[in-house]
Design a protein around this motif. Structure first.
Motif, mmCIF file in Angstrom:
data_model
loop_
_atom_site.group_PDB
_atom_site.id
_atom_site.type_symbol
_atom_site.label_atom_id
_atom_site.label_comp_id
_atom_site.label_asym_id
_atom_site.label_seq_id
_atom_site.Cartn_x
_atom_site.Cartn_y
_atom_site.Cartn_z
ATOM 1 N N CYS A 1 1.803 4.843 -9.430
ATOM 2 C CA CYS A 1 0.094 4.284 -9.127
ATOM 3 C C CYS A 1 -0.439 5.257 -9.941
ATOM 4 N N CYS B 1 0.399 -0.510 -5.187
ATOM 5 C CA CYS B 1 -0.807 0.109 -4.926
ATOM 6 C C CYS B 1 -2.073 -0.721 -5.059
ATOM 7 N N GLN C 1 0.711 0.873 -12.371
ATOM 8 C CA GLN C 1 1.846 0.837 -11.721
ATOM 9 C C GLN C 1 2.848 0.882 -12.707
#
Lengths: 113, 116
Positions: free
Chosen positions: A23, A92, A6
């Motif tokens: 992400c 994420c 990320q």
């Protein structure tokens, strides 16, 4: 990659600005998820992608939040007109299709001043 | 309303002893339960899970117990080690129409400190 990546890891912005969080899921994982963790809370579901399409976006708090995954791999979470209440860690995760266990990234910490 | 509750914000135990972390849920549709561990500045890491058709699952030092009638699950760590010090999140999910359990509902977490 070996894990969920990320970027940025930290983002400080001013109220009203536009923010994008990226992400990069584990290679081969078709399912991708965004969660948000506010201070003192557990992660809260935002949106789930299966491939390129958003299969469930019921967790997005309002229409200032939008996420895309155009090629079924990398995803971008977009926040318009940021508010101080948007400050949180945005997590994420990805998984194989139909898997019950999600692998999370380290998160992007967003601070809205 | 909070569907997954971890009522103890923190727990402190001595190295070598048992750590017991508790979790309660309210949604009877939940059929899969997970524990995640989180270190500072890292994302949650999967630890152990259990399906609602079981009442116990064991993996090394970690055991999860599920009591469906009480809507309660617990994580036992024995023996506890200083490296186990972290925030532990309980999470639950319900089967979707497609059969996958993709939407996790998390508790607020319990900070476990294992003292040497």
């Amino acid at each position: 990659g070996a894990g969920v990546s990320q970027t940025p890891s930290n983002k400080v912005t001013e109220k009203g600005k536009y923010v994008e969080l990226r992400c990069d899921p584990i290679s081969g994982h078709t399912a991708l998820y965004w969660y948000r963790q506010s201070l003192g809370q557990g992660p809260e579901f935002l949106i789930y992608f299966q491939g390129t399409g958003a299969a469930d976006d019921s967790g997005l708090p309002n229409d200032r939040f939008f996420a895309v995954r155009p090629e079924g791999s990398v995803s971008t979470l977009k926040i318009q007109r940021t508010e101080r209440g948007d400050s949180a860690v945005y997590l994420c995760a990805s998984s194989l299709a139909g898997a019950n266990v999600l692998t999370f990234g380290a998160g992007s910490r967003l601070t809205v001043l | 309303d909070q569907q997954v509750k971890q009522n103890s914000p923190s727990l402190s135990v001595q190295e070598g002893r048992i750590s017991i972390l508790n979790c309660d849920y309210t949604n009877s549709m939940f059929d899969y339960f997970l524990w995640y561990k989180k270190y500072p500045a890292e994302g949650p890491t999967f630890l152990i899970s259990i399906s609602s058709i079981k009442d116990k699952n064991e993996d090394g030092r970690f055991t999860v117990f599920l009591n469906k009638s009480a809507k309660h699950l617990s994580l036992h760590i024995v023996p506890s080690q200083p490296g186990d010090s972290a925030v532990y999140f309980c999470a639950a999910s319900a089967s979707s129409r497609g059969g996958s359990n993709y939407k996790l509902t998390f508790g607020k977490g319990t900070l476990l400190t294992v003292n040497p």
